[in-house]
Design a protein around this motif. Sequence first.
Motif, PDB file in Angstrom:
ATOM      1  N   UNK A   1      41.923  42.497  32.906  1.00  0.00           N
ATOM      2  CA  UNK A   1      41.326  43.758  32.475  1.00  0.00           C
ATOM      3  C   UNK A   1      39.805  43.598  32.469  1.00  0.00           C
ATOM      4  N   UNK A   2      39.244  43.517  33.671  1.00  0.00           N
ATOM      5  CA  UNK A   2      37.794  43.449  33.818  1.00  0.00           C
ATOM      6  C   UNK A   2      37.342  44.626  34.680  1.00  0.00           C
ATOM      7  N   UNK A   3      36.111  44.592  35.112  1.00  0.00           N
ATOM      8  CA  UNK A   3      35.568  45.724  35.871  1.00  0.00           C
ATOM      9  C   UNK A   3      36.280  45.958  37.200  1.00  0.00           C
ATOM     10  N   UNK A   4      36.901  44.910  37.740  1.00  0.00           N
ATOM     11  CA  UNK A   4      37.510  45.010  39.064  1.00  0.00           C
ATOM     12  C   UNK A   4      39.015  44.772  39.041  1.00  0.00           C
ATOM     13  N   UNK A   5      39.601  44.632  37.845  1.00  0.00           N
ATOM     14  CA  UNK A   5      41.024  44.291  37.721  1.00  0.00           C
ATOM     15  C   UNK A   5      41.340  43.095  38.625  1.00  0.00           C
ATOM     16  N   UNK A   6      40.568  42.056  38.447  1.00  0.00           N
ATOM     17  CA  UNK A   6      40.585  40.897  39.331  1.00  0.00           C
ATOM     18  C   UNK A   6      41.973  40.284  39.443  1.00  0.00           C
ATOM     19  N   UNK A   7      42.346  39.943  40.662  1.00  0.00           N
ATOM     20  CA  UNK A   7      43.612  39.272  40.962  1.00  0.00           C
ATOM     21  C   UNK A   7      43.371  37.771  41.038  1.00  0.00           C
ATOM     22  N   UNK A   8      44.121  36.989  40.254  1.00  0.00           N
ATOM     23  CA  UNK A   8      43.892  35.548  40.204  1.00  0.00           C
ATOM     24  C   UNK A   8      45.208  34.781  40.298  1.00  0.00           C
ATOM     25  N   UNK A   9      45.073  33.499  40.621  1.00  0.00           N
ATOM     26  CA  UNK A   9      46.164  32.514  40.566  1.00  0.00           C
ATOM     27  C   UNK A   9      47.420  32.944  41.319  1.00  0.00           C
ATOM     28  N   UNK A  10      47.242  33.449  42.529  1.00  0.00           N
ATOM     29  CA  UNK A  10      48.411  33.790  43.332  1.00  0.00           C
ATOM     30  C   UNK A  10      49.096  32.517  43.802  1.00  0.00           C
ATOM     31  N   UNK A  11      50.417  32.469  43.695  1.00  0.00           N
ATOM     32  CA  UNK A  11      51.160  31.276  44.110  1.00  0.00           C
ATOM     33  C   UNK A  11      52.573  31.654  44.509  1.00  0.00           C
ATOM     34  N   UNK A  12      53.182  30.775  45.322  1.00  0.00           N
ATOM     35  CA  UNK A  12      54.576  30.930  45.705  1.00  0.00           C
ATOM     36  C   UNK A  12      55.427  30.139  44.721  1.00  0.00           C
ATOM     37  N   UNK A  13      56.369  30.808  44.078  1.00  0.00           N
ATOM     38  CA  UNK A  13      57.252  30.139  43.117  1.00  0.00           C
ATOM     39  C   UNK A  13      58.496  29.572  43.799  1.00  0.00           C
ATOM     40  N   UNK A  14      58.969  30.284  44.812  1.00  0.00           N
ATOM     41  CA  UNK A  14      60.196  29.841  45.476  1.00  0.00           C
ATOM     42  C   UNK A  14      60.222  30.383  46.894  1.00  0.00           C
TER      43      UNK A  14
END
Length: 384
Positions: A369-382
């Motif tokens: 919940x910042x100015x850009x709704x930043x997307x972080x820590x994308x990863x493949x779980x399975x």
Amino acid sequence: MEKDGDGGIRQCCKVIALIIFSTLSILPLHFFLLTTYNHVATPKVKRSALLPLRFRHDGTFKILQVADMHYGMGKISRCRDVLPSEFDRCSDINTTSFLRNMIHTEMPDLIVFTGDNIKGTADAAESLFSAFAPVIESRIPWAAILGNHDQESTMNREELMSLISLMDYSISQVNPYSEVPRKLVEIDGFGNYNIKIHGSFGSDMVNTSMLNLYLLDSGDRETVDGRQTYGWIKKSQLLWLSETSKQLQGTYVSPALAFFHIPIQEVRGLWYKEITGQFQEAVACSSVNTGVLDSLVAMGDVKAVFMGHDHLNDFCGDIDGIWFCYGGGVGYHAYGRAGWSRRVRVISAELGQKSQKRVKKIRTWKRLDDDFFTKIDEQVLWED
């Protein structure tokens, strides 16, 4: 003169009252019954989600996890642990705004609330409707379970889950039913159920559940040997979970995801392992270990578990081949850390591009919940 004037006024009032009474007395009784019925007692029919849930035509299904809203009483519930510059105008409304923005940004197919939805409220029902307002407005199917704080108000846990299950577009259940006979399964807690995600229209898997979701009530607080501890998932719930998994694993073994509020003891061990995200507070779990991890491993279909409870933890870590992921805190009325953005977790399941007959990949990321709704820590779980 004044007394005569007062008497005239009183006489005039009597005449008016007599006219009104005479007029009302000739109206039929059903006039009042219909008016009262139509104005007050008209039953409200639940607006139901379109079931079963399905993968999109592009072979994706997206889930938005919302953890620990701690919704109170709207504008009068002030924020905790925000910067001084943010405090003056910060309340539950900030939580509502964040959730609404996340729905618009990610456009999920399902929204899952993983407990502690409300806290510190004078009216539990009113707070529930306010907390879930953005998702009801969106008309997106949603499901919820309870945390350890939800019942600290005017409704007990059974009443809370009953109301949640009756709200518009909710696919939540108080507890599961057995198929034969059609009655509630004897099981601990309130809010144990599974959700099936079928193949997309036009595919060979249109009548097959390709992704299964298990939602469990991890309880609130209990006393063990005179000491208070957090709740835990009971043996009866694990038995139901295992039997449900066996029934769902037919010719096609669908991957599954689990959702509950309070983490299990083994999550503490991720402090010593490689994780994605931040481990910022001690894992607050129960002192009782009923073998949840062993049950999940034995079932074989659960690929990841999504939890809440510890607001400053937002990491994912692998334990015995199953990923355990925190949602991170969403609510501004909940504890957090000043300068550390509130956040949500997104889970995306993807089918094979050609045949769309199998789930090929499950990914996750977070939005801030910042100015850009930043997307972080994308990863493949399975990945199959």
